[in-house]
Structures are given as C-alpha cells and as structure tokens.
Design a protein around this motif. Structure first.
Motif, mmCIF file in Angstrom:
data_model
loop_
_atom_site.group_PDB
_atom_site.id
_atom_site.type_symbol
_atom_site.label_atom_id
_atom_site.label_comp_id
_atom_site.label_asym_id
_atom_site.label_seq_id
_atom_site.Cartn_x
_atom_site.Cartn_y
_atom_site.Cartn_z
ATOM 1 N N THR A 48 0.845 -1.192 0.000
ATOM 2 C CA THR A 48 0.000 0.000 0.000
ATOM 3 C C THR A 48 0.883 1.246 0.000
ATOM 4 O O THR A 48 1.840 1.324 0.773
ATOM 5 C CB THR A 48 -0.920 0.033 1.239
ATOM 6 N N ASN A 54 3.228 9.460 -1.280
ATOM 7 C CA ASN A 54 2.649 10.247 -2.367
ATOM 8 C C ASN A 54 3.045 11.713 -2.276
ATOM 9 O O ASN A 54 3.204 12.386 -3.307
ATOM 10 C CB ASN A 54 1.128 10.103 -2.360
ATOM 11 N N ASP A 64 -3.989 3.032 -7.111
ATOM 12 C CA ASP A 64 -3.997 2.491 -5.748
ATOM 13 C C ASP A 64 -3.597 1.020 -5.671
ATOM 14 O O ASP A 64 -2.953 0.595 -4.717
ATOM 15 C CB ASP A 64 -5.382 2.674 -5.111
ATOM 16 N N SER A 65 -3.985 0.236 -6.657
ATOM 17 C CA SER A 65 -3.817 -1.216 -6.560
ATOM 18 C C SER A 65 -2.566 -1.687 -7.307
ATOM 19 O O SER A 65 -2.441 -1.464 -8.510
ATOM 20 C CB SER A 65 -5.045 -1.931 -7.135
ATOM 21 N N TRP A 193 3.317 -0.672 -8.948
ATOM 22 C CA TRP A 193 2.250 0.299 -9.160
ATOM 23 C C TRP A 193 2.472 1.024 -10.481
ATOM 24 O O TRP A 193 3.620 1.317 -10.853
ATOM 25 C CB TRP A 193 2.249 1.348 -8.044
#
Length: 275
Positions: A48, A54, A64-65, A193
């Motif tokens: 996460t 960020n 996000d995933s 990501w």
C-alpha cells in the motif's frame, strides 16, 4: 573476445532460417530506470502506498492497486549461464496467473555481440543513467499449477524451455551438461504500481514503481525504483523525461544508502552458494 566468439557461435546452432545479425536499428524499445529510496514514507514490504510516499513523490500520480509477482532465477554455483551472458528468470504473476512466464535473456554491450539470432520476444536497450545495455529476450508462458516458483523443479522448467526452439538453442548446452548442478536464488516478492508524471511535458508516459523484498524476509532488504519504457525513435523526449525523473528523485532527499545497479545481480549476491 571470448564472449563475442561464444555469442557468434550461437548462430551455428540453427536458430532458424530467418536468423539475422542484429544492429542498433533492431533495438526499437528502450527502458529507463531510476533507483530510489523511500526512507520512512513506506513500511517494509508494503503493498500500500502511504500519504507520506505520495507527498514525497508528488510528481507522479499512482494508481492504488499494485500487481504482485514472485521472481526467482537459477544458474550453476559457478554461474555458467552468466559466463555466457545468459539469464533465466521464472516469474509467477500472482495477480494475473495467466501472465506467469519463464524468460531467457541474452545480454551484450554491443548489438554485434549477439551474432545471428531470431524468434526473440523483444530487443531492448536498458539505461540507468550510467550504463547502456542491450538485451534480447524470449518469454515462455507457464501455469503456476505446473511450476512452483518457491521450489523449482528444474526438469519441469527445462521442459518448458525446450518447447521454444530459439530459446532452447541458447541454453541447451549448459542445461544438458550442467543440469544436475542447477541452484535457484532466493525468491523475491515484487509489488508494482502504475502511474503517470504530472508534468504536462511528459503526459502519456507511464511510470512503474517497483518494490522488491525477499519473500521470506531474509535477508531483510529492499530494492525500489521508478522505470518507464518507450520507443527508441522517441529517445530525445524520453531522455528529457529520464533527466526530469532523476532530478526529482534527487530533490526528494531520499537517496542516502539506496540500492543501485541490477536487481538480478543483487538477488544472486544475497543468495548463499553462488560465486
């Protein structure tokens, strides 16, 4: 000279009637990588992204995933594959198992070092701001039901490679002569990501953020980087994007003690029994 002699000799292994000597023009793709540090903005082995991360890297907007993969390599203890500029990677795509694949990769510092070659998946330039490397790779899909990446059955992996004539021609001699000596590296878990730079000059360039950690958390280490790909015909623009990305990472202040260089090399280095 020894390496070039070997690589040119691969041409005689009947790589197919469409085999050809590669030039720089054949390398139509390029990948850039910038090693980064995350400091305390991310917990160890996270899946996460935090608000702190960020904020520190606000010049990229990430989804996000992440996707999750498990990666391992294998070679003989004396690195017989590496001595011939070869690498075999087994990667299970945990998020999308159908994308799991074995990759046979051949590297050279100059395209002429590949000799006559055919049937490859991609011919790519890798650039990290310091070194330019050329690689040709072959991808062989597999099902995680057939191959357990955490404990490789080398005969099963070799059977999969054998079904790809061009890839098999590259590694046939080593795997047949040294198959009993093969050893796998530690398994690395990777989270990946996807995102985009917020600077409008580089709109449309997709940036990946990867975190690599040992699956069993031993040794307790982590590698992370930003990377992006493009076509060599767009290299002027891509070089500008790379310089921008590099400068922003430096400005983040999170560069002390970061891992630099090849993640593959580091994975072998942390695995006991290779020399």
């Amino acid at each position: 000279m020894r390496m070039n002699t070997f690589l040119w000799g691969l041409a005689s292994l009947c790589l197919g009637s469409n085999a050809q000597a590669l030039t720089k023009d054949h390398f139509d793709k390029i990948e850039y990588a910038v090693n980064i540090g995350t400091g305390t903005t991310l917990p160890y082995a996270t899946d996460t992204l935090t608000d702190e991360f960020n904020a520190a890297f606000s010049f990229i907007r990430f989804e996000d995933s992440p996707s999750e993969k498990l990666v391992t390599y294998f070679d003989t203890p004396d690195r017989a594959l590496k001595q011939q500029a070869l690498q075999i990677r087994v990667r299970e795509h945990v998020t999308k198992p159908s994308k799991s694949k074995i990759t046979v990769k051949l590297r050279a510092t100059d395209p002429q070092g590949f000799g006559d070659i055919s049937g490859y998946k991609k011919a790519e330039i890798d650039y990290d701001g310091d070194k330019t490397k050329y690689s040709v790779s072959y991808d062989i899909p597999y099902s995680p039901d057939d191959i357990n990446v955490k404990s490789l059955a080398f005969d099963v992996v070799i059977d999969h490679i054998r079904n790809h004539d061009d890839a098999w021609a590259l590694v046939k001699t080593i795997l047949e002569q040294r198959g009993d000596d093969l050893k796998q590296t530690v398994v690395m878990r990777t989270y990946d990501w996807e995102g985009y730079m917020t600077d409008p000059r580089f709109d449309g360039i997709e940036v990946d953020f990867q975190v690599w950690t040992p699956y069993y958390r031993r040794p307790r280490t982590a590698f992370s980087d930003f990377s992006f790909k493009g076509l060599t015909k767009d290299r002027d623009e891509l070089d500008q994007a790379f310089q921008y990305l590099y400068d922003q990472v430096q400005a983040s202040g999170l560069t002390d003690g970061i891992h630099t260089g090849s993640k593959t090399k580091a994975t072998f280095k942390m695995t006991p029994g290779f020399h």
